[in-house]
Scaffold this motif. Structure first.
Motif, short mmCIF file in Angstrom:
data_model
loop_
_atom_site.label_atom_id
_atom_site.label_comp_id
_atom_site.label_asym_id
_atom_site.label_seq_id
_atom_site.Cartn_x
_atom_site.Cartn_y
_atom_site.Cartn_z
N TRP A 1 0.81 -1.10 0.13
CA TRP A 1 0.12 0.05 -0.02
C TRP A 1 0.94 1.36 -0.02
O TRP A 1 1.90 1.34 0.57
N ARG A 2 0.37 2.17 -0.59
CA ARG A 2 1.02 3.62 -0.60
C ARG A 2 0.06 4.53 -0.48
O ARG A 2 -1.02 4.67 -1.00
N ASP A 3 0.58 5.76 0.20
CA ASP A 3 -0.34 6.87 0.22
C ASP A 3 -0.24 7.79 -0.92
O ASP A 3 0.75 7.57 -1.68
N PRO A 4 -0.87 9.00 -1.04
CA PRO A 4 -0.70 9.72 -2.30
C PRO A 4 0.69 10.39 -2.17
O PRO A 4 1.14 10.41 -3.40
N SER A 5 1.26 10.58 -1.46
CA SER A 5 2.74 10.98 -1.29
C SER A 5 3.75 9.82 -1.64
O SER A 5 5.05 10.25 -1.81
N GLY A 6 3.23 8.69 -1.89
CA GLY A 6 4.26 7.57 -2.18
C GLY A 6 4.76 6.85 -1.00
O GLY A 6 5.41 5.81 -1.22
N GLN A 7 4.52 7.13 0.24
CA GLN A 7 4.77 6.38 1.53
C GLN A 7 4.21 5.25 1.59
O GLN A 7 2.90 5.17 1.39
N SER A 8 4.92 4.09 2.13
CA SER A 8 4.46 2.86 2.20
C SER A 8 3.72 2.61 3.46
O SER A 8 3.62 3.12 4.28
N GLY A 9 2.83 1.56 3.42
CA GLY A 9 2.25 1.29 4.83
C GLY A 9 3.45 0.88 5.72
O GLY A 9 3.08 1.22 6.98
N LEU A 10 4.38 0.04 5.42
CA LEU A 10 5.42 -0.05 6.58
C LEU A 10 5.95 1.18 6.98
O LEU A 10 6.13 1.31 7.92
N ASP A 11 6.16 2.35 6.20
CA ASP A 11 6.69 3.47 6.68
C ASP A 11 5.70 4.12 7.76
O ASP A 11 6.14 4.60 8.78
N HIS A 12 4.63 3.95 7.23
CA HIS A 12 3.28 4.48 8.30
C HIS A 12 3.48 3.69 9.87
O HIS A 12 3.27 4.36 10.90
N VAL A 13 3.63 2.41 9.45
CA VAL A 13 3.64 1.60 10.82
C VAL A 13 4.90 1.92 11.59
O VAL A 13 4.37 1.94 12.89
N LEU A 14 6.07 2.05 11.09
CA LEU A 14 7.11 2.38 11.67
C LEU A 14 6.92 3.93 12.37
O LEU A 14 7.42 4.17 13.39
#
Length: 1025
Positions: free
Chosen positions: A725-738
């Motif tokens: 999964w990617r948000d509109p800015s390109g960050q992944s779901g893993l980035d958000h979890v971290l």
């Protein structure tokens, strides 16, 4: 300030004119700022020439004045305390008021004096106690009445340890005299003497450890006299106390006597020994003699109980309940064994069945209020009363004499059935009540009755009660009694409580009948609720094969109830729906039915999302729905529920955090129930925006904790969706979890505890190489947080991920830690110090194991950075510090390899989750006739006492505790199935020690020599076998 002025103001506060009354109340508030007002009120309440209503008003306002102006002792104190002289005058006036000819004035003064006594005695009002004793010692019944009301509160809260014994020596003889003066003092005053005596007994019990000899002497001299008095009182005809048409004041004495006997039996049981049988006889006699009165005034409700002559409530149930409680406690304490013979047992059970009948008030309330009826039927919400107390007594006797009480049930229930039939034939409208009560009584003990039947049959004896006969020949006819809904409903519940005994066909007939009632438009509240309760019990107690043919229909029938019930009734319906969905694992669900159920549950959730009890049931229901293997059911449930829940998370306001928290919880339950193949396309894409936005802003601990649990579940079930999964800015779901993890690591609130660690562990296990680029930063943040972490669970969350990584990739992780510096300290040093200090507090089967396994890796690594590391070891105990509380700063230090061995030895000998030594590997040769063997040879080189100690350290008789039962329910399925959970830890640790010994790993002998004697014994024993 003139008393006349205050009198006029008070008179105006009683005026019928609203303006006059309001003006007077405002004026009174101003007047009470002056200390003279308190004195004027005290003088006014004593004025015999003033009207009683005005004197009563003065008494009430004086009590308000004491609470608000007397002393900072009171929470409601508002300042302007009166002077010492004025206080003394007010106290004197209130004390006089205790002897006033008017009963209400005396009672009001007693309340005020209780407040003053609480505050001033003994420091500022030392003479209070002697003054009160003087009043109760006087010949004035008015004085005794007033003073006794003060004593009732006074003994309870104000006597210290040192004051109790001297006071009792003065007080108790006077109380006993009052109790025996039946002509001079009213029953209520005499009842108060017993109440005060009971508080004295409690006070003695509280100080018996501080003054054992004095209390022993006091009880030896005091208790027998009072116990004799109680014996005399209870042998008087109780019917005389209810023959008075004006009041039942006489019951008050008996009520207090039974309450006091209960306290004496609990506190000083030996003193009761010679009296117990007489009191039990008296208890049974009371039950038998008083039942007719109880029937008239309560069960049939044809009479109106007169109550008491004062404000105190005196009712017959207030006597029956403490009587039941007293007998229960005597039976529980084992003192009634000789008394509980056939005749008394039969009479006791008959009496309990009689008193368990529904009262007229019960009928009226329960027929109209479904929630009240459900609350009374549920064990954990039952209001205490005669029926509940009676059932508790049955439970107590049944646990003492299971076979005898079950046989008595058999006898008494058939007596009741015959008597009910005769009563019905004679035209009695209440014929059904004894039968309903008897079925309810036996049903309340269903679990123990079933166990007793099984035990007796297993022992080759006949079953003591034939429940099957009741289910086949009595209960079916009860189910047809629609004109008597409480009896009809009881039939359903009784049958369901003994569902295990029902043949398959009969169970189906009962279920069919219950559904017919639920579907009926004419059935009333009691029978419908009973039918729902019965279905709940059937689903829990009967075989799935008996229920499966009906289960879809049951679910359809229950659905509409969700939308029209509230509180306790809604809770029952939800719990029933939850157990219905568990039948046959929900394979019978269809897409249409699951769709309608989800909509109904979401509707109920929207109205009740703040209730934690409801929420726990909602999550169970959602998990059951999602886990159904019915075709298309999971997809239907997600399609209906997930958008609604995501919208709720996104729209929840900060001040309504419970909405987001409960919505996340429900989504977690969907994930739990999801199939092994994953969550389904688009699940995380729909959830992620609202969930991550919520967790980035939320401050509520429940929301954050629920969010972490939800993410951990998704990582376990379908990590791929998070990684892709990617948000509109390109960050992944893993980035958000971290980001979420980083935010919680920075948070001072450590209540998230184990949840953070679980999420990190599952990320490391599931995300694989995707985590590698961010791993150094994550580990650095975790090491930094260790320096300020305080709670054991939070520290575990930080250490266990390192243990997992070290076990799998020791060199890489250790190198990373060695090259990391935080606040001037090496990262490895921080981790190892934190680990060693907290390893023995780690929770969880898998977590404890991974810690142990990682420690073996660390010890065996032989890295110089670990060899030179000094950690805190055992607490230093010296003779001069033997009784001093020790802190971490008073512990000695030791090399890490030695500490690691200590922790591993602890795991080996703990008998706990990590490891013990199995019996099979450590059998000790028995004494088989080889007398020439020495003791040391017989016990593998240890003396008998040493070997006994070692055996104890290794667990009871060497029993292998390393089994699946130790996997805690909190451990998730992934970790239960993990290879680490399958390792034979006993064999592993023994092998580790043997390997270290044979290859001199890390200078093993030298390190072992630094262990304690007991630890060395364990290591040697492991190596030698």
């Amino acid at each position: 300030m003139a008393t006349a002025n205050v009198s006029q103001i008070l008179a105006d506060t009683l005026s019928a004119d609203a303006n006059t009354r309001i003006a007077a109340e405002l004026k009174l508030s101003e007047v009470l700022l002056h200390q003279e007002a308190g004195l004027a009120l005290a003088q006014l309440l004593l004025a015999q020439d003033v009207d009683i209503p005005l004197r009563q008003s003065a008494s009430i306002i004086l009590r308000k004045y004491v609470k608000e102006r007397w002393s900072p002792y009171f929470e409601s104190f508002k300042g302007n305390a009166p002077s010492v002289e004025v206080k003394s005058q007010i106290r004197h006036a209130v004390l006089q008021g205790l002897s006033d000819p008017n009963r209400k004035i005396r009672s009001l003064c007693a309340h005020t004096m209780s407040y003053i006594g609480n505050c001033d005695w003994p420091d500022e009002y030392p003479e209070l106690l002697n003054s009160l004793i003087a009043l109760i010692s006087s010949s004035s019944s008015d004085s005794v009445h007033g003073a006794m009301q003060v004593f009732t509160e006074f003994i309870k809260s104000d006597l210290t340890e040192d004051q109790i014994l001297p006071v009792l020596r003065q007080l108790l003889p006077v109380l006993l005299t009052i109790l025996g003066s039946t002509e001079q003092h009213t029953p209520l005053t005499r009842a108060r003497t017993v109440s005060v005596f009971r508080q004295c007994v409690t006070a003695l019990y509280m100080v018996k450890d501080q003054h054992p000899q004095a209390v022993k002497e006091a009880t030896a001299t005091i208790l027998p006299v009072w116990l004799e008095a109680f014996k005399v009182l209870l042998n008087l005809d109780p019917l005389k106390d209810v023959s008075n048409q004006d009041n039942w004041d006489g019951l008050a004495v008996r009520i207090q006597v039974f309450k006091t006997l209960d306290v004496i039996h609990t506190s000083f049981p030996r003193a009761m020994t010679s009296y117990v049988r007489g009191y039990l006889d008296a208890s049974l006699r009371h039950l038998q003699v008083m039942f007719e009165t109880y029937d008239i005034f309560y069960i049939s409700g044809t009479g109106s109980a007169p109550g008491s002559s004062e404000e105190e409530t005196v009712e017959l149930p207030h006597l029956i309940c403490p009587l039941f409680d007293f007998v229960s406690n005597v039976v529980r304490g084992g003192k009634a064994k000789d008394w509980l013979q056939a005749e008394n047992l039969n009479s006791s059970v008959s009496a309990i069945f009689n008193y368990s009948q529904m009262t007229a008030d019960d009928e009226e309330t329960w027929a109209a209020d479904a929630n009240a009826f459900v609350a009374h039927e549920e064990d954990d919400t039952q209001a205490y009363g005669v029926r509940v107390a009676g059932f508790e007594l049955l439970y107590t006797i049944l646990n003492r004499l299971p076979a005898q009480i079950c046989a008595t049930f058999q006898t008494v229930i058939h007596q009741v059935i015959s008597a009910s039939q005769r009563a019905r034939e004679n035209g009695s409208n209440a014929w059904w009540k004894p039968l309903e009560a008897s079925l309810a009584a036996i049903g309340s003990q269903a679990e123990d009755v079933l166990e007793c039947i099984e035990d007796e049959q297993d022992s080759g004896r006949a079953k003591p009660i034939d429940v099957e006969d009741l289910l086949a020949n009595v209960v079916p006819s009860v189910l047809n009694q629609s004109d008597f809904p409480f009896l009809q409903g009881r039939g359903f519940v009784f049958a369901s409580q003994f569902a295990k005994l029902l043949p398959l066909q009969m169970a189906g007939q009962y279920l069919e009948a219950a559904m017919h009632v639920i579907e009926s438009n004419s059935a009333g509240i009691p029978v419908k609720i009973s039918a729902v309760k019965a279905i709940h019990n059937f689903c829990q107690g009967a075989e799935d094969s008996a229920i499966t043919p009906f289960v879809s229909r049951i679910a359809q029938d229950l659905g509409p109830f969700l939308l029209v019930t509230t509180e306790d009734t809604l809770s029952l319906v939800l719990e029933t729906m939850s157990v219905v969905l568990d039948v046959d694992k929900g394979q019978w669900l269809t897409t249409d039915l699951s769709n309608s159920l989800v909509l109904a549950v979401l509707g109920v959730w929207a109205k009740n999302n703040k209730d934690p009890i409801f929420l726990s049931i909602f999550t169970d229901i959602f998990t059951s729905l999602a886990s159904s293997s019915g075709t298309g059911v999971y997809e239907t449930v997600v399609k209906q529920a997930l958008p609604t829940l995501c919208t709720a998370i996104a729209g929840a306001k900060p001040q309504e955090a419970w909405i987001a928290g409960s919505a996340i919880d429900l989504i977690s339950s969907l994930v739990r129930g999801a199939p092994e193949g994953g969550l389904g396309d688009g699940f995380f894409a729909l959830l992620a925006p609202s969930l991550f936005n919520c967790l980035s802003e939320a401050e509520d601990r429940d929301v954050l904790q629920n969010g972490m649990e939800c993410l951990a579940l998704i990582v376990r079930k379908d990590c791929r969706q998070i990684l892709e999964w990617r948000d509109p800015s390109g960050q992944s779901g893993l980035d958000h979890v971290l980001k979420v993890i980083a935010r919680l690591l920075q948070n001072d609130d450590e209540s998230g505890g184990l949840v953070i660690g679980d999420l990190i562990i599952h990320l490391l296990r599931r995300a694989g190489e995707a985590v590698l680029p961010v791993l150094p930063g994550l580990l650095q943040a975790m090491v930094s947080r260790m320096l300020s972490a305080k709670t054991a669970t939070f520290i575990q969350s930080l250490v266990i991920p390192f243990a997992f990584l070290i076990y799998n990739q020791p060199d890489t992780v250790l190198y990373l830690l060695e090259s990391t510096t935080t606040n001037g300290r090496n990262g490895l040093d921080i981790l190892i110090q934190t680990w060693c200090e907290n390893a023995e507090t780690f929770q969880g089967f898998w977590q404890s194991r991974i810690s142990t396994l990682a420690l073996t890796k660390l010890y065996a690594s032989g890295r110089p950075s670990l060899q030179s590391l000094m950690v805190k070891g055992d607490i230093i105990l010296k003779p001069e510090t033997k009784n001093v509380i020790m802190t971490r700063s008073r512990t000695k230090t030791m090399p890490f390899p030695v500490k690691a061995l200590k922790l591993l030895v602890h795991d080996l000998r703990s008998g706990g989750d990590s490891a013990t030594i199995p019996k099979a590997e450590f059998d000790v040769d028995s004494d088989d006739g080889d007398e020439e063997w020495t003791e040391e040879e017989q016990n593998q080189g240890f003396k008998r006492e040493e070997f006994a100690f070692l055996s104890e350290m290794l667990g009871p008789r060497g029993v292998n505790f390393d089994n699946d039962d130790l996997l805690e329910e909190t451990d998730d399925e992934d970790l239960r199935n993990d290879a680490i959970s399958q390792i034979d830890m006993q064999a592993h640790l023994v092998s580790f020690f043997k390997e270290c010994a044979s290859h001199n790993v890390n200078n093993f002998p030298s390190n072992v020599d630094q262990l304690s004697t007991e630890e060395i014994m364990v290591v040697r024993h492991a190596i030698d076998h």
